[in-house]
Design an enzyme around this catalytic site. Sequence first.
Site, PDB file in Angstrom:
ATOM      1  CG  HIS A  23      -1.578  -0.928   1.211  1.00 11.55           C
ATOM      2  ND1 HIS A  23      -1.627  -2.486   1.796  1.00 11.55           N
ATOM      3  CD2 HIS A  23      -2.963  -0.737   1.066  1.00 11.55           C
ATOM      4  CE1 HIS A  23      -2.646  -3.251   1.704  1.00 11.55           C
ATOM      5  NE2 HIS A  23      -3.528  -2.256   1.034  1.00 11.55           N
ATOM      6  CG  ASP A  79      -4.486  -6.129  -4.106  1.00 10.65           C
ATOM      7  OD1 ASP A  79      -5.057  -5.380  -3.116  1.00 10.65           O
ATOM      8  OD2 ASP A  79      -3.279  -6.149  -2.849  1.00 10.65           O
TER       9      ASP A  79
END
Length: 397
Positions: free
Chosen positions: A252, A322
């Site tokens: 992230h 993702d």
Amino acid sequence: MGPRRIRLIGLVLAVATVAVIALLGSRTTTSGHPVAERSASTPPTTTTSTTTTITSEPSRSAEPVSDCAEVIDGLSTRQRLAQLLMVGVDPSSADSATKVAGEEGIGGIFLGGNDTTLLTGDRLAGVRKAAKVPLAVSVDEEGGRVQRVDDLDGDVPSARVMARSMTVAQVHKLARDRGTALHKRGVTVDFAPVVDVTSQPDDDVIGDRSFSADPQVVSKYAGAFAQGLAESGVLPVIKHFPGHGHADGDSHQAAVTTPRLADLQKVDLVPYRRLLRTTRVAVMVGHMAVPGLTNGVPATLSPATYKLLRSEFGFDDLAITDDLGGMQAISGRYPLPKAVLTSLAAGADIAFWSSGEQFVPEVLDTLESAAEDGTLPAPRITDALTRVLRAKGACGS
């Protein structure tokens, strides 16, 4: 009555009995539905059994369905490409989702954040009605710190807590019950369970989202969770292939690298080896660079990743990226349209981003141009689209 006559009569009766049983058996069928096929208004059939045996796949509908080629032929190139996208929408009302599904023809929407307005009052019904092709509706509902409906349907413990405090049968039931609640609210896809293997502290990027540092424990508990979701009518998405549990950071926040593929084979890939043989799931591919596999690029953008998934693991269902728009491992290095195109060309079936519908026109323009010049070949589009349509019960089997 002589012995020979008695034996003859007995033989006749036995044959007649077998024939009756066979006739009755031929009239008894078990009908079911693909994971994303039921409408949200029709509650899925559940069972009170606590058995956690994993089936090879959900039961199939006995009703005839259209061939995928027939459905695909009815879509324009842009509509076909739109079906390969999963886009985050504003969950506070139906407006954003209706525009994405209706006007743009996007194949799936993602509901993130803490606002649950769109999951109440059957608001998703109008969104589904606007879609030309059945719409996939996804959430992140893992339990613990990654939940979306806890305020509506109660809290679910983290994966690590589940494995430490519950039996496999209890986790199976919990997931089935949670899946049933999600399905009634209109959700068809859950980006769970996490099958990463790690001993990270609870609050690390994977941490307590992992069931265990033991791949066998992960396999058992994640398998039970996935099967529970599947039985409820929600498609489970196991993640993050080929393994984020031993990566050197948080994708992230930055680009990350895993141990070498040979090391992943011994630990991180063990759950996939079991689960992809034993239950119908989708797979989310993570953004980790894998030495010995991806040549320095994130796994989501590497053809070698999808080749590994399809060949070594024999996986022929949905591969989903993702988040391509909200994670620095990708967004810090690639513009969203390029990331989407590269992932689909590499072998992903669905390119996912959570950062909103404002990017849809630019992404679709990029994909259309790539389809026209062959950068995104027609067979690749058809291959991905066929998996998407089958997963949604729109065609095929």
